[in-house]
Design a protein around this motif. Sequence first.
Motif, PDB file in Angstrom:
ATOM      1  N   ARG A 217      16.365  23.120 -14.018  1.00 16.62           N
ATOM      2  CA  ARG A 217      17.462  24.023 -14.357  1.00 16.62           C
ATOM      3  C   ARG A 217      17.755  24.988 -13.213  1.00 16.62           C
ATOM      4  O   ARG A 217      18.913  25.323 -12.943  1.00 16.62           O
ATOM      5  CB  ARG A 217      17.118  24.802 -15.635  1.00 16.62           C
TER       6      ARG A 217
ATOM      7  N   ALA B 176      16.836  19.041 -18.767  1.00 14.85           N
ATOM      8  CA  ALA B 176      16.595  19.964 -17.659  1.00 14.85           C
ATOM      9  C   ALA B 176      15.201  20.568 -17.776  1.00 14.85           C
ATOM     10  O   ALA B 176      14.782  21.004 -18.854  1.00 14.85           O
ATOM     11  CB  ALA B 176      17.656  21.064 -17.648  1.00 14.85           C
TER      12      ALA B 176
ATOM     13  N   SER C 289      12.809  23.463 -17.296  1.00 11.14           N
ATOM     14  CA  SER C 289      12.926  24.923 -17.171  1.00 11.14           C
ATOM     15  C   SER C 289      11.785  25.477 -16.323  1.00 11.14           C
ATOM     16  O   SER C 289      10.698  24.921 -16.263  1.00 11.14           O
ATOM     17  CB  SER C 289      12.902  25.565 -18.548  1.00 11.14           C
TER      18      SER C 289
END
Length: 737
Positions: free
Chosen positions: A192, A735, A737
């Motif tokens: 991300r 994504a 993180s």
Amino acid sequence: MARKSGRVRASKAVYTEDPFAVAGISDDEPDENPPKRARRLKQESPSDDEFVGGDDEEEEEEEDDDVDDEEMEDAAASEEAEDEEEEREGGEADEDGGGPPDEMVVNVNAAAFIPKKKAATSTARPRTKGPDGSLEIDPNESHYRGGLNHNHNTSKEMLYRFAFGSDERDLFAALYQRDQWLEGGDACLPRRNTLENPKRQPEYPYGPTLGLSPEDFEAESKSAWDWYYDKDIGDRFRATQHFEKLKKTDINNYLAKPPTKKHTVLMGPADQQTQIDLGYDEPYDYSKPWDFTGGSNNQKPRKPAREGWLMSFGRKIQCLAWAPNQEGLSQYLAVVVPITEAQKKKCSSLGADSGNSFQPTPSYPCALQLWEFTGKEIGCPTKSLEMSIKPQRRLVACTDWGDIRSIAWCPMPREERHEDSEGDTQSIGLLAGIWGDGKVRVLDIKVHRGSQQEEYVRVTSPVFEARPPSTVCSCVTWLSPSDIAVGCSDGHVAAWSILPPSSPEPHPFFYRLIHSTWVLSITSAYPSNPHLISTISMDGETQLWSMIEPQGEMTSTVRMRMAARHVSYSPVLQSVISIDENDFGRMMPIRRFFSSTAVANLPSSVISLAPCSFWHPCILQGGTGGEVTATNPFRKLLHTKPEHWQQYWFTHEWVAGPDADGSGTSRFFDGYKAEENQLAKNLASRTRHIADCSITSIYEEGTHVTALGWNPNRRCAAWACAALGCGLLRVEDLAIS
């Protein structure tokens, strides 16, 4: 007689003290026809390349030791034939030679043993290389053959030129993406942080625009769509399409018959999986099986390990695609589920299906479903899935043209204008598809603005439809906002402009025979090279060719014995991604398309590939065994022997239930860690080697991963979807993180 080398193979050559005296040449009395001097040849020597002589010419040889061996070979080659002829005649022995008694003397030309800078009669060109290792070519030459091998150890600059070319736009774009995606955290899936913070180096002006100049990139999203908003052309284009409203009860014939029982799904941690009874068209939040604290009651709740939506469509999902140019919270996914064979048999009035894929099929009913998924703002540019709002079906577009075989949204960027907010409808985009009757059609998909009700329509006339003569369309891709290209069942490729034609039957502006049989998949190298088209056919040939000169500008890679179904172009990698017959994903840079590079592998046959994203280099591929793998092949593209990593998104298993009309039982395994992968092709047969026989496993059709997709919108670029043969659809934000 074979030509013999003039190089010294044993000890250094030793010449007579006065070769001119031996040859009968005197300074006081020059002779126009000097006799030839003698050379001694050892009788026991197996070669005639060893000579005996004095020291004067040895000193002369040492002075000219910088002469290239190949030049000396060319200089001596012209005299070798004459020497061998004299040896056959048997020259007289030289009594003054001073040589050992076991040597015989042979007359030769003394000039042949004097090193020369360059032979006067030699026509060989010097093969010199530049400082970067490239060959220096005479600009006066009309053509040349050959080139450096990219697999050899060369400089990084040459490796980049091999992969991306010498144009600064391509090189700057590659360097920009390298700095963006070559970090270790993005080895399999995009992070991300990387998606939110693109590099902004001023020295890479073409990086963010994928090789295009910023002016051209901006014009692509603005002026390229002027025709759509034009009062004349645009109005006539939209007026061609006709929808007929339907009631909910009228769409039952267009949708697959739902199963009688719910779909049983096992999901969650491997040691404590949760049983889920999933109903037809009922989205399920599968973060619940992963929502556990695993500690004391006072422990602060944390985010579930996985979040996503799971849906059941009852039957096999044929194809799906995310809608581009959606910058809001709403994201739209088009899904196609054909009707069952039992439903087709009831349509007796349409005639029997011949089963021949080269002929149009009867006009069976089929439906295109448009589902809306909502995103959530998380305080950063990217979005995650909003799990408090269930996905909703917004539109069901029914058709009577046969099964929908493939669909493709127009991927070109489109800047929002004030005309889009006028009226009570919202434009989603242009959707092209291939129907069973052999025609390609384009639909202008719109939904009512601000309405949460489902819409049911029957498409009676699209904005564009066409079919090549005496064949059927098999695959489709977009070339520009107004041009599409299709592959045909007879190997032809046709391209049309979708603008309103002057005649009722539109004619293609491009129609060429590219392959000898059915074209399975087609893709365009948009945006940097939209004129380059890559196609793959049933005969195993994968080709890259130019629409400007398809016969002269065409190349192909290694032919496969088993054809692959999918091919996609990655603007980030500047490469074409496809599938190998040995269950490997393969990457082919457009600058060296002839050489393919393995980038991923699966334990089962690969049958699905996600269209490559414009915002990251990660690829998804699915197999018949229910596995979906993710990998980032950028490091493999830039380096010859890098560590390559791949990671399973999930694995899926399915078994049929006792009821024939039921959906069966599915089981998911998640939480795989990234692993280093060996991509040697010779290992493919070893993993399935039993009793000296290479075997292939056959899996249940419900286990197969039939379709994959990345979200093409930048803020949701990590959203992925996977369709399974049993009718399940899985959507998740991948994504990291």
